[in-house]
Design a protein around this motif. Structure first.
Motif, short mmCIF file in Angstrom:
data_model
loop_
_atom_site.label_atom_id
_atom_site.label_comp_id
_atom_site.label_asym_id
_atom_site.label_seq_id
_atom_site.Cartn_x
_atom_site.Cartn_y
_atom_site.Cartn_z
N LEU A 99 0.83 -1.19 0.00
CA LEU A 99 0.00 0.00 0.00
C LEU A 99 0.87 1.25 0.00
O LEU A 99 1.92 1.29 0.62
N MET A 106 -4.73 4.10 3.93
CA MET A 106 -3.95 2.91 4.27
C MET A 106 -4.48 2.23 5.53
O MET A 106 -4.49 1.01 5.61
N TYR A 125 3.55 -1.23 3.61
CA TYR A 125 3.12 0.11 3.21
C TYR A 125 4.28 1.08 3.26
O TYR A 125 5.26 0.87 3.95
#
Length: 141
Positions: A99, A106, A125
């Motif tokens: 992400l 997120m 992420y």
């Protein structure tokens, strides 16, 4: 960000209902005509918006569509997240997710992926800014 046609139609329906007078009830067919979209697509969007509690759809004589109070208070981002949630996507076993984006996106995407069975260690992420998850006590595992 690229929206699906479904989300685009749904947002346009919400915007059209937002400018309608409170006593004005529009049918799904009328909204579809105003927005120049197929009736079936508008009906699907209205059904989903109704499930989310954003639109009240009354059937029969004197029926029509109206935004609910929740619909009037909803943000565009919140509506988009609800319509484009990972809950509508089949996540394969053993999936790994990467992400990148604003923290609220997120956080929501991570929570949806974990709820769908993705192991927290498999959600990666890139954050541009401080690590606010640790500040809130949410560990990554």
């Amino acid at each position: 960000m690229r929206l699906t046609a479904f989300t685009d139609i749904s947002l346009r329906i919400v915007m059209r209902l937002a400018v309608a007078r409170r006593e004005e009830l529009m049918t799904t067919r009328a909204v579809a005509g105003l927005l120049a979209v197929p009736y079936a697509h508008a009906a699907k969007a209205v059904a989903r918006l109704s499930e989310l509690g954003l639109v009240e759809a009354r059937r029969g004589r004197g029926g029509g569509l109206q935004l609910t109070e929740k619909g009037r208070r909803a943000s565009v981002g919140g509506i988009v997240r609800a319509l484009e949630s990972a809950g509508d996507v089949e996540i394969p076993e053993g999936a790994v997710a990467y992400l990148c984006g604003p923290l609220p996106f997120m956080r929501d995407a991570r929570a949806q992926l974990i709820a769908a069975g993705v192991a927290p260690r498999d959600v990666h992420y890139e954050v541009f800014g401080p690590d606010l998850w640790l500040a809130r006590g949410q560990e990554q595992d």
